[in-house]
Design an enzyme around this catalytic site. Structure first.
Site, short mmCIF file in Angstrom:
data_model
loop_
_atom_site.label_atom_id
_atom_site.label_comp_id
_atom_site.label_asym_id
_atom_site.label_seq_id
_atom_site.Cartn_x
_atom_site.Cartn_y
_atom_site.Cartn_z
N LYS A 13 0.75 -1.29 0.08
CA LYS A 13 -0.02 -0.17 -0.01
C LYS A 13 0.77 1.23 0.01
CE LYS A 13 -1.98 -1.28 3.82
NZ LYS A 13 -1.26 -2.55 3.91
N ARG A 127 11.48 -5.63 5.09
CA ARG A 127 11.17 -4.14 4.74
C ARG A 127 12.16 -3.31 5.80
NH1 ARG A 127 5.19 -1.88 5.36
NH2 ARG A 127 5.13 -3.14 7.32
#
Ligand code: ADP
Ligand code: ADP
Ligand code: ZN
Length: 215
Positions: A13, A127
């Site tokens: 997202k 990440r």
């Protein structure tokens, strides 16, 4: 354009929102980023949210609705916005509908990024972000062009989220399937839902989203 990016933790997202900001000239409203800023600044909201976020649970609807109500009233949202991480419960979705109606507007699209659970775990475990400008990276899938140097701002400082660990991810995924996934049916029923296969290359997914938004 007023748009929601929906999808599980690690679906992409934030990554996609950044491209859409550049293409459409509207701001990204990431509730996760706003909460992390509040925690860092030690505000009242930050103090209430910290333990909940560290545990991978959802911050209360009252707090979240108030944050978004205030944020979408700001001038930079007049032409639209990209919601990244909100709404996450049916109650937040109803509240958002009311906020927009009060302002005489409504949503244009809800884009749902569909990604397999195994890929989510992989994406979340690798990440990291630039500590200076917030640009997102991944150990395997999105490395800076020059190792250890941010592509966007040149900084050499990076950080990882405390909640991006396998244990907390389990709780976050559970919260997603229990509380957030029902929004897929909710927005489908409102005729706003656009499903996007989120398993491909970052650039291909951006192209697929743009195609849906421009059609
Ligand atoms: P979200 O905002 O949905 O939690 P992010 O945009 O932060 O997800 O993406 C999670 C991680 O996966 C980041 O490290 C990002 O670089 C990486 N990523 C995003 N999209 C893809 C993709 N299509 N393929 C592989 N890795 C991706
Ligand atoms: P993700 O990578 O899972 O998409 P976010 O950065 O969007 O993560 O959110 C991080 C944490 O912030 C969530 O696990 C939750 O504790 C809190 N949070 C963010 N947005 C919301 C929301 N709309 N409602 C409740 N909690 C939220
Ligand atoms: Zn940077």
């Amino acid at each position: 354009m007023r748009l929601i990016l929906l999808g599980p933790p690690g679906a992409g997202k934030g990554t996609q929102a950044k491209f859409l900001v550049d293409s459409y000239g509207i701001p990204q409203l990431s509730t996760g980023d706003m909460l992390r800023e509040a925690v860092a600044a030690g505000t009242e909201v930050g103090r209430k949210a910290k333990a909940v976020m560290d545990a991978g649970k959802l911050v209360s609807d009252d707090i979240m609705n108030a944050i978004i109500d205030e944020r979408i009233g700001k001038e930079d949202c007049a032409r639209g916005f990209i919601l990244d991480g909100f709404p996450r419960t049916l109650e937040q979705a109803d509240a958002l509908g009311d906020m927009l109606q009060r302002r005489g507007s409504g949503l244009d699209h809800v884009v749902c990024l569909e990604v397999d659970d195994d890929a989510l775990v992989e994406r979340i475990s690798g990440r990291y972000t630039c500590a200076n400008c917030g640009e997102g990276y991944h150990d395997s899938f999105k490395k800076p062009a020059s190792e250890g140097v941010c592509d966007r701002c040149g900084s050499t400082e990076f950080k990882r989220r405390k909640d991006d660990n396998p244990e907390t991810l389990k709780t976050r995924l559970f919260a997603y399937y229990k509380d957030t996934a029902p929004l897929i049916g909710y927005y489908h029923a409102k005729g706003l839902l656009k499903r996007i296969d989120g398993m491909g290359d970052i650039g291909d997914i951006t192209a697929a989203i743009r195609k849906v938004l421009d059609s």
